[in-house]
Design a protein around this motif. Structure first.
Motif, PDB file in Angstrom:
ATOM      1  N   ALA A 164      38.232  54.661  42.104  1.00  0.00           N
ATOM      2  CA  ALA A 164      37.070  54.200  41.348  1.00  0.00           C
ATOM      3  C   ALA A 164      37.301  52.819  40.758  1.00  0.00           C
ATOM      4  O   ALA A 164      36.385  51.981  40.726  1.00  0.00           O
ATOM      5  N   LEU A 165      38.507  52.570  40.282  1.00  0.00           N
ATOM      6  CA  LEU A 165      38.797  51.335  39.549  1.00  0.00           C
ATOM      7  C   LEU A 165      39.532  50.297  40.386  1.00  0.00           C
ATOM      8  O   LEU A 165      39.899  49.242  39.867  1.00  0.00           O
ATOM      9  N   ALA A 166      39.769  50.579  41.662  1.00  0.00           N
ATOM     10  CA  ALA A 166      40.585  49.707  42.504  1.00  0.00           C
ATOM     11  C   ALA A 166      39.994  48.301  42.592  1.00  0.00           C
ATOM     12  O   ALA A 166      38.819  48.138  42.965  1.00  0.00           O
ATOM     13  N   PRO A 167      40.792  47.272  42.287  1.00  0.00           N
ATOM     14  CA  PRO A 167      40.302  45.892  42.417  1.00  0.00           C
ATOM     15  C   PRO A 167      40.349  45.388  43.855  1.00  0.00           C
ATOM     16  O   PRO A 167      39.725  44.383  44.192  1.00  0.00           O
ATOM     17  N   GLY A 168      41.104  46.077  44.700  1.00  0.00           N
ATOM     18  CA  GLY A 168      41.236  45.647  46.085  1.00  0.00           C
ATOM     19  C   GLY A 168      41.624  46.810  46.973  1.00  0.00           C
ATOM     20  O   GLY A 168      41.850  47.934  46.517  1.00  0.00           O
ATOM     21  N   GLY A 175      26.344  54.445  39.960  1.00  0.00           N
ATOM     22  CA  GLY A 175      27.249  53.407  40.418  1.00  0.00           C
ATOM     23  C   GLY A 175      28.598  53.920  40.880  1.00  0.00           C
ATOM     24  O   GLY A 175      28.968  55.082  40.650  1.00  0.00           O
ATOM     25  N   TRP A 176      29.330  53.042  41.541  1.00  0.00           N
ATOM     26  CA  TRP A 176      30.618  53.369  42.165  1.00  0.00           C
ATOM     27  C   TRP A 176      31.620  53.922  41.153  1.00  0.00           C
ATOM     28  O   TRP A 176      32.152  55.023  41.315  1.00  0.00           O
ATOM     29  N   VAL A 177      31.901  53.159  40.098  1.00  0.00           N
ATOM     30  CA  VAL A 177      32.949  53.538  39.150  1.00  0.00           C
ATOM     31  C   VAL A 177      32.624  54.858  38.479  1.00  0.00           C
ATOM     32  O   VAL A 177      33.453  55.783  38.433  1.00  0.00           O
ATOM     33  N   VAL A 179      29.896  58.743  52.884  1.00  0.00           N
ATOM     34  CA  VAL A 179      28.668  58.160  52.353  1.00  0.00           C
ATOM     35  C   VAL A 179      28.949  56.888  51.560  1.00  0.00           C
ATOM     36  O   VAL A 179      28.024  56.131  51.262  1.00  0.00           O
ATOM     37  N   ALA A 180      30.210  56.652  51.203  1.00  0.00           N
ATOM     38  CA  ALA A 180      30.559  55.455  50.431  1.00  0.00           C
ATOM     39  C   ALA A 180      31.105  54.345  51.318  1.00  0.00           C
ATOM     40  O   ALA A 180      31.512  53.289  50.815  1.00  0.00           O
ATOM     41  N   ALA A 181      31.105  54.543  52.636  1.00  0.00           N
ATOM     42  CA  ALA A 181      31.784  53.612  53.531  1.00  0.00           C
ATOM     43  C   ALA A 181      31.203  52.206  53.473  1.00  0.00           C
ATOM     44  O   ALA A 181      31.940  51.219  53.372  1.00  0.00           O
ATOM     45  N   LEU A 182      29.885  52.103  53.537  1.00  0.00           N
ATOM     46  CA  LEU A 182      29.280  50.772  53.551  1.00  0.00           C
ATOM     47  C   LEU A 182      29.523  50.038  52.237  1.00  0.00           C
ATOM     48  O   LEU A 182      29.842  48.841  52.235  1.00  0.00           O
ATOM     49  N   GLU A 183      29.373  50.746  51.106  1.00  0.00           N
ATOM     50  CA  GLU A 183      29.627  50.104  49.827  1.00  0.00           C
ATOM     51  C   GLU A 183      31.101  49.752  49.668  1.00  0.00           C
ATOM     52  O   GLU A 183      31.446  48.716  49.091  1.00  0.00           O
ATOM     53  N   ALA A 184      31.996  50.623  50.196  1.00  0.00           N
ATOM     54  CA  ALA A 184      33.430  50.325  50.129  1.00  0.00           C
ATOM     55  C   ALA A 184      33.764  49.083  50.937  1.00  0.00           C
ATOM     56  O   ALA A 184      34.591  48.257  50.526  1.00  0.00           O
ATOM     57  N   GLN A 185      33.121  48.929  52.085  1.00  0.00           N
ATOM     58  CA  GLN A 185      33.373  47.755  52.929  1.00  0.00           C
ATOM     59  C   GLN A 185      33.000  46.477  52.187  1.00  0.00           C
ATOM     60  O   GLN A 185      33.732  45.476  52.237  1.00  0.00           O
TER      61      GLN A 185
END
Length: 415
Positions: A100-104, A169-171, A38-44
């Protein structure tokens, strides 16, 4: 005779409490494992990557899970379920924090690797606690219930995480998941014990042997080999569909609308869950039915997948949905039958390696066939019949695994 012998654990309320806390960790592991969907689109968008690179995240996590099954079983036999479960929870919590905190994408990959590592340590130890806390006749039931809890986590993982991503939110969503995992680890330290008080042999292993000896012991015993063949035959098909290809097949292969496809896949996964405990009760009372059930269901599933890939001009919707329904039932029933076979001929204190081999067989088959299907679809023009060709590897492995299962069962009966 259903009563446990004096040497067997007696079960009871304390056993159910220990198992209940441990299986709560398995529920969270399934939440971690399936949450990326469910987080795939936001992760992209967040990591600025394309769908091809993004698809490597769940596959990497599943591959780590597969590779670590036997090492996880060895660790369980050496360290015991309690501390191994806590280690798994800790790895998933750290991985979720990093994600959660990954910058990249690089840090995100490391986070998903740690989640896969922690996930690999959980299931084996939950069913190992079942072997150490419950009498032999209850093992199939508890294994089946474990599968039901995991399936419930698989079905329920999408909605709560989607709500959290949209609401906080994501984080915050992934940090909250990490926090729940830490709380579960602390609860395990307080509640879970490797064995009942006063059980024979307070150590976490039975007559400790080397890793190579443990592997040979498991591979020479008929029970684990039958369990491996059964798991590959009946567990892998629906796992492949849930991990990646079920939804695209229903939409592009069968022509269902997106909403109907999503509802169908969720309904099939949830609808099969109640049957596992019933099978567990039956197997516990009449262990002899395992072989007949395994062979009949394996043959039926093999026939279904052959019809799916060989039907002229594309499979009709009723056939496609029926095969998926059979596959969902197979995935749900696999823990009840496969891991009950795995216990045959193995001391309760050394079930980790045997269970790891059984789990590895099913997930390896699922990963190989998932990747093969993707490669075939990439090479073929977009067409509903492309999925028939793409699913040939799964049909072939299901048939071959069922044949191997039949050979092992016949050999066991003759000896």
């Amino acid at each position: 005779m259903n009563s446990a012998s004096p040497a067997e654990p007696q079960g009871g309320a304390r056993a159910w409490l220990v198992w209940g806390v441990a299986v709560g960790g398995y529920f969270l592991a399934m939440l971690h494992r399936n949450g990326l969907g469910v987080a795939a689109l936001e992760a992209q968008s967040r990591f600025d990557v394309g769908p091809a690179l993004l698809s490597l995240l769940p596959m990497l996590q599943l591959l780590v899970y597969v590779i670590l099954q036997v090492p996880a079983g060895l660790l369980a036999d050496r360290l015991g379920p309690r501390y191994t479960l806590v280690m798994g929870m800790a790895a998933m919590a750290i991985g979720s924090c990093m994600f959660a905190l990954a910058p990249g994408i690089e840090v995100a990959v490391v986070g998903r690797f740690l989640i896969g590592l922690g996930d690999a340590l959980v299931f084996l130890n939950v069913i190992r606690l079942a072997a150490l806390w419950f009498p032999r006749a209850r093992y199939a039931l508890v294994s089946g219930l474990t599968g039901v809890v995991g399936g419930t986590g698989q079905v329920a993982s999408a909605a709560p995480l989607a709500w959290a991503l949209g609401g906080i939110g994501w984080v915050a969503a992934f940090l909250a998941t990490a926090g729940l995992t830490v709380l579960m680890a602390l609860l395990m330290l307080v509640v879970v014990r490797d064995r009942p008080t006063g059980a024979a042999g307070h150590s976490t292993v039975a007559d400790p042997i080397s890793a190579w000896a443990a592997l040979k012991e498991a591979l020479r015993a008929d029970g684990p080999r039958i369990g491996m063949a059964h798991h590959a035959a009946v567990m892998a098909p629906f796992t492949m569909m849930m991990v990646l290809w079920g939804y695209p097949f229903l939409v592009n292969g069968l022509g269902l609308s997106e909403s109907v496809a999503a509802l169908t896949l969720t309904g099939l996964a949830a609808g099969a869950l109640p049957l596992a405990p019933l099978a567990g009760v039956l197997v516990g009372r009449r262990p002899g039915v395992r072989a007949y059930f395994a062979l009949v269901f394996g043959a039926t599933l093999s026939l279904g997948w052959l019809l799916l890939v060989l039907w002229p001009d594309g499979a009709p919707v009723p056939l496609g949905v029926a095969v998926l329904a059979l596959s969902a039932l197979g995935q749900t029933m696999a823990p009840t039958i496969s891991f009950d076979f795995a216990r045959d001929g193995i001391p309760a204190g050394r079930t980790g390696v045997a269970s790891g081999l059984v789990n590895m067989s099913g997930f390896t088959t699922a990963v190989v066939c998932t990747v093969a299907a993707g490669a075939i679809l990439q090479a073929l023009p977009e067409d509903p019949t492309s999925y028939q060709v793409a699913f040939v590897p799964m049909a072939v492995t299901t048939v071959l695994s069922t044949c191997v299962l039949a050979v092992f069962i016949r050999r066991r009966v003759r000896t």
